[in-house]
Design a protein around this motif. Structure first.
Motif, PDB file in Angstrom:
ATOM      1  N   LYS A 366    -117.430 -35.141  14.801  1.00 41.12           N
ATOM      2  CA  LYS A 366    -116.445 -34.537  15.691  1.00 41.12           C
ATOM      3  C   LYS A 366    -116.432 -35.189  17.078  1.00 41.12           C
ATOM      4  N   ALA A 367    -117.184 -36.261  17.228  1.00 38.51           N
ATOM      5  CA  ALA A 367    -117.220 -36.953  18.521  1.00 38.51           C
ATOM      6  C   ALA A 367    -115.838 -37.522  18.839  1.00 38.51           C
ATOM      7  N   PRO A 368    -115.462 -37.595  20.125  1.00 40.43           N
ATOM      8  CA  PRO A 368    -114.165 -38.174  20.495  1.00 40.43           C
ATOM      9  C   PRO A 368    -114.024 -39.582  19.926  1.00 40.43           C
ATOM     10  N   TRP A 369    -112.839 -39.893  19.415  1.00 33.89           N
ATOM     11  CA  TRP A 369    -112.652 -41.188  18.781  1.00 33.89           C
ATOM     12  C   TRP A 369    -111.225 -41.676  18.992  1.00 33.89           C
ATOM     13  N   ARG A 370    -110.951 -42.912  18.614  1.00 32.06           N
ATOM     14  CA  ARG A 370    -109.609 -43.480  18.782  1.00 32.06           C
ATOM     15  C   ARG A 370    -108.599 -42.767  17.881  1.00 32.06           C
ATOM     16  N   GLU A 371    -107.362 -42.722  18.349  1.00 32.23           N
ATOM     17  CA  GLU A 371    -106.282 -42.123  17.560  1.00 32.23           C
ATOM     18  C   GLU A 371    -105.410 -43.176  16.887  1.00 32.23           C
ATOM     19  N   SER A 372    -105.584 -44.436  17.288  1.00 35.40           N
ATOM     20  CA  SER A 372    -104.768 -45.501  16.717  1.00 35.40           C
ATOM     21  C   SER A 372    -105.430 -46.844  16.991  1.00 35.40           C
ATOM     22  N   PHE A 373    -104.869 -47.900  16.402  1.00 38.75           N
ATOM     23  CA  PHE A 373    -105.323 -49.249  16.735  1.00 38.75           C
ATOM     24  C   PHE A 373    -104.163 -50.213  16.601  1.00 38.75           C
ATOM     25  N   VAL A 374    -104.282 -51.349  17.271  1.00 34.99           N
ATOM     26  CA  VAL A 374    -103.263 -52.396  17.213  1.00 34.99           C
ATOM     27  C   VAL A 374    -103.758 -53.531  16.327  1.00 34.99           C
ATOM     28  N   GLU A 431     -82.649 -42.260  13.792  1.00 35.89           N
ATOM     29  CA  GLU A 431     -82.704 -41.665  15.128  1.00 35.89           C
ATOM     30  C   GLU A 431     -83.808 -40.624  15.260  1.00 35.89           C
ATOM     31  N   GLU A 432     -84.053 -39.874  14.242  1.00 42.14           N
ATOM     32  CA  GLU A 432     -85.042 -38.789  14.329  1.00 42.14           C
ATOM     33  C   GLU A 432     -86.463 -39.302  14.572  1.00 42.14           C
ATOM     34  N   PHE A 433     -86.681 -40.601  14.380  1.00 40.89           N
ATOM     35  CA  PHE A 433     -88.016 -41.162  14.587  1.00 40.89           C
ATOM     36  C   PHE A 433     -88.120 -41.961  15.885  1.00 40.89           C
ATOM     37  N   SER A 434     -87.091 -41.891  16.711  1.00 40.76           N
ATOM     38  CA  SER A 434     -87.072 -42.676  17.946  1.00 40.76           C
ATOM     39  C   SER A 434     -88.201 -42.284  18.901  1.00 40.76           C
ATOM     40  N   THR A 435     -88.502 -41.002  18.983  1.00 44.11           N
ATOM     41  CA  THR A 435     -89.588 -40.564  19.871  1.00 44.11           C
ATOM     42  C   THR A 435     -90.931 -41.075  19.374  1.00 44.11           C
ATOM     43  N   ILE A 436     -91.128 -41.018  18.097  1.00 42.09           N
ATOM     44  CA  ILE A 436     -92.370 -41.526  17.503  1.00 42.09           C
ATOM     45  C   ILE A 436     -92.509 -43.011  17.792  1.00 42.09           C
ATOM     46  N   ILE A 437     -91.408 -43.752  17.643  1.00 44.46           N
ATOM     47  CA  ILE A 437     -91.457 -45.194  17.911  1.00 44.46           C
ATOM     48  C   ILE A 437     -91.773 -45.467  19.377  1.00 44.46           C
ATOM     49  N   ARG A 438     -91.173 -44.721  20.272  1.00 42.66           N
ATOM     50  CA  ARG A 438     -91.447 -44.922  21.700  1.00 42.66           C
ATOM     51  C   ARG A 438     -92.927 -44.684  22.011  1.00 42.66           C
ATOM     52  N   ASN A 439     -93.492 -43.682  21.389  1.00 43.93           N
ATOM     53  CA  ASN A 439     -94.914 -43.403  21.611  1.00 43.93           C
ATOM     54  C   ASN A 439     -95.795 -44.534  21.077  1.00 43.93           C
ATOM     55  N   LEU A 440     -95.441 -45.042  19.905  1.00 45.56           N
ATOM     56  CA  LEU A 440     -96.214 -46.126  19.313  1.00 45.56           C
ATOM     57  C   LEU A 440     -96.035 -47.426  20.094  1.00 45.56           C
ATOM     58  N   GLU A 441     -94.846 -47.610  20.639  1.00 45.74           N
ATOM     59  CA  GLU A 441     -94.585 -48.793  21.472  1.00 45.74           C
ATOM     60  C   GLU A 441     -95.528 -48.841  22.671  1.00 45.74           C
ATOM     61  N   GLN A 442     -95.896 -47.690  23.183  1.00 47.52           N
ATOM     62  CA  GLN A 442     -96.795 -47.643  24.336  1.00 47.52           C
ATOM     63  C   GLN A 442     -98.153 -48.252  24.011  1.00 47.52           C
ATOM     64  N   HIS A 443     -98.614 -48.064  22.783  1.00 46.80           N
ATOM     65  CA  HIS A 443     -99.886 -48.654  22.376  1.00 46.80           C
ATOM     66  C   HIS A 443     -99.782 -50.180  22.361  1.00 46.80           C
ATOM     67  N   ILE A 444     -98.643 -50.686  21.880  1.00 45.32           N
ATOM     68  CA  ILE A 444     -98.434 -52.132  21.877  1.00 45.32           C
ATOM     69  C   ILE A 444     -98.352 -52.663  23.303  1.00 45.32           C
ATOM     70  N   GLN A 445     -97.659 -51.925  24.161  1.00 37.78           N
ATOM     71  CA  GLN A 445     -97.535 -52.356  25.549  1.00 37.78           C
ATOM     72  C   GLN A 445     -98.893 -52.400  26.241  1.00 37.78           C
ATOM     73  N   THR A 446     -99.725 -51.402  25.971  1.00 38.76           N
ATOM     74  CA  THR A 446    -101.078 -51.382  26.541  1.00 38.76           C
ATOM     75  C   THR A 446    -101.875 -52.585  26.056  1.00 38.76           C
ATOM     76  N   HIS A 447    -101.735 -52.901  24.776  1.00 42.82           N
ATOM     77  CA  HIS A 447    -102.438 -54.063  24.223  1.00 42.82           C
ATOM     78  C   HIS A 447    -101.930 -55.353  24.870  1.00 42.82           C
ATOM     79  N   ARG A 448    -100.626 -55.465  25.053  1.00 40.16           N
ATOM     80  CA  ARG A 448    -100.055 -56.648  25.686  1.00 40.16           C
ATOM     81  C   ARG A 448    -100.620 -56.853  27.088  1.00 40.16           C
TER      82      ARG A 448
END
Length: 455
Positions: A366-374, A431-448
């Motif tokens: 239950k230790a804090p961990w990553r929620e995603s990876f690039v 269109e219904e997945f646009s918010t999800i994509i924007r959130n995932l894009e942020q992970h890519i932007q952080t990696h960039r």
């Protein structure tokens, strides 16, 4: 010779307390996540690894950060992405100044060894290994040129069998020392041989039936919902030479793939038995992982490199003193292995390492961990276009770029990995997945910004 080198190794380093744990890292080659009985495959025969995996912490959501031999090894050894360590292509070398986990451990008093497949420009001894017996890149299974210490030999036996014997030899010597050790053991199998075939022994293949082999549900994918270039990428052209997407061709190929994994299981079984016989388990941590997955007809593809699940997802388990067996579904990566090994050894983890030590997670699920990876698909092997992808446990979002400048997005893909495990329905344009994509894009932007140094 090995004994003399060992004595010299012990003499040049200060002995460390026996309480420091021994470390073993086993890296197989081209083994997809489900190519192991313990991972739920009821057809493949891997009795020895299954027995060990059932005693271990298993990670069904283990991934590599780029699915190709050399980059994957560099990532595991440095804990850093290929764009940072310099290895994006087969046989390339680490950038000047890059350090491997073996070098950090060697400097702290560990006796280190590398046995098996080696696929980096620098030699093992240049990257922190006291002892080595290795073969370069890919080639034949039998009669392979092996660099064994100061000698170059071509034993008639299987290269994996020979290198298991060398690892066993190393363990026998290391077990009699008060110096902690680190063994990096890499298999050739199940990578194809130099003729691009899986040539297991006839008797091994006879243990399987073509009729029992699985076939990917996505094998007839026309790729109309994926980047256009994929229709002519090596993964598709080479698969056609194998007879894909014909189901019988895929079944026969899968049988051959499973058969060499069964032979690999036998070789590694000998290594694990020696670990038991030497009673090393009580003070040894062992990591088992593959350098990348492998596509067996998914979307009509063969091979790896591409950012889809069968390519990037791999089997992984960890066992050691105090660890309780069971499944942990957190997302873990090959760049996590270096910091984990260092923390187990009591060596400070350098700030420039991108991975995270698994030690807190292994001690507390239950230790804090990553929620995603690039996934950093920046190598161009087989004609693949550059891509950056995000996996968050539910969705896989892929951004393919026109070229290495990563300025022009060529194509976007979004797959629901829970509802659409075959990655057939691209949700990116809905269109219904646009918010999800924007959130995932942020992970890519952080990696960039943080890893690639781009805007």
């Amino acid at each position: 010779m090995l004994g003399l080198m060992f004595a010299f190794s012990c003499a040049k380093k200060q002995s460390q307390p026996v309480s420091r744990p021994n470390l073993i890292f086993i890296y197989t080659d081209d083994q997809r996540q489900d190519a192991l009985g313990a991972c739920g495959n009821e057809v493949i025969q891997t009795p020895y690894l299954d027995k060990i995996a059932k005693q271990a912490v298993r990670f069904p959501n283990a991934h590599v950060v780029f699915s190709l031999c050399s980059p994957s090894r560099a990532a595991a050894l440095t804990g850093r992405y290929g764009s940072a360590n310099g290895v994006l292509h087969l046989g390339s070398g680490l950038n000047t100044g890059e350090k491997t986990v073996a070098q950090y451990l060697q400097e702290s008093g560990y006796y280190t060894a590398m046995m098996g497949k080696w696929h980096l420009k620098q030699k093992p001894q240049e990257l922190g290994f006291d002892e080595s017996a290795y073969f370069l890149s890919n080639g034949t299974y039998y009669g392979r040129k092996i660099f064994d210490g100061d000698s170059v030999i071509t034993p008639e036996k299987h290269c994996d069998g020979y290198c298991v014997e060398k690892s066993i030899e190393f363990l026998e010597k290391a077990a009699n020392s008060d110096q902690p050790f680190f063994l990096f053991h890499c298999t050739q199998l199940p990578h194809m041989n130099g003729k691009l075939v899986w040539d297991a022994k006839t008797e091994t293949k006879a243990r399987y039936s073509v009729a029992d082999m699985p076939v990917a549900t996505s094998r007839l994918d026309d790729l109309s919902d994926k980047p256009e270039y994929l229709k002519t990428v090596r993964n598709r052209i080479q698969s056609a030479e194998y007879g894909y997407p014909d189901s019988l061709a895929i079944k026969q190929h899968t049988l051959e793939y499973y058969a060499v994994i069964t032979e690999m299981d036998d070789y590694l079984g000998r290594l694990f038995q020696k670990i038991e016989d030497l009673r090393l388990r009580e003070n040894t941590y062992i990591i088992f992982m593959s350098d990348n997955g492998w596509m067996l007809g998914e979307h009509g593809f063969t091979s790896k490199v591409l950012p889809y699940a069968p390519s990037a997802r791999v089997p992984m388990f960890v066992l050691g003193p105090g660890l309780k067996s069971g499944d942990d579904t957190q997302i873990v990566l090959n760049i996590d292995l270096a910091p984990t090994l260092l923390e187990w050894a009591g060596v400070p983890v350098p700030a420039n390492i991108h991975g995270k030590s698994l030690k807190p997670l292994l001690e507390n699920p239950k230790a804090p961990w990553r929620e995603s990876f690039v996934y950093e698909g920046l190598g161009n092997y087989g004609g693949a276009l550059p891509n950056l992808s995000v996996f968050d446990g539910t969705y896989r979002y892929i951004r393919t770029y026109s070229d290495s400048t990563l300025t022009q997005v060529e194509y976007e893909e979004l797959y629901d990995q829970v509802a659409d495990k075959a990655e057939m329905k691209n949700l990116a344009k809905e269109e219904e997945f646009s918010t999800i994509i924007r959130n995932l894009e942020q992970h890519i932007q952080t990696h960039r910004q943080n890893i690639l140094g781009l805007k």
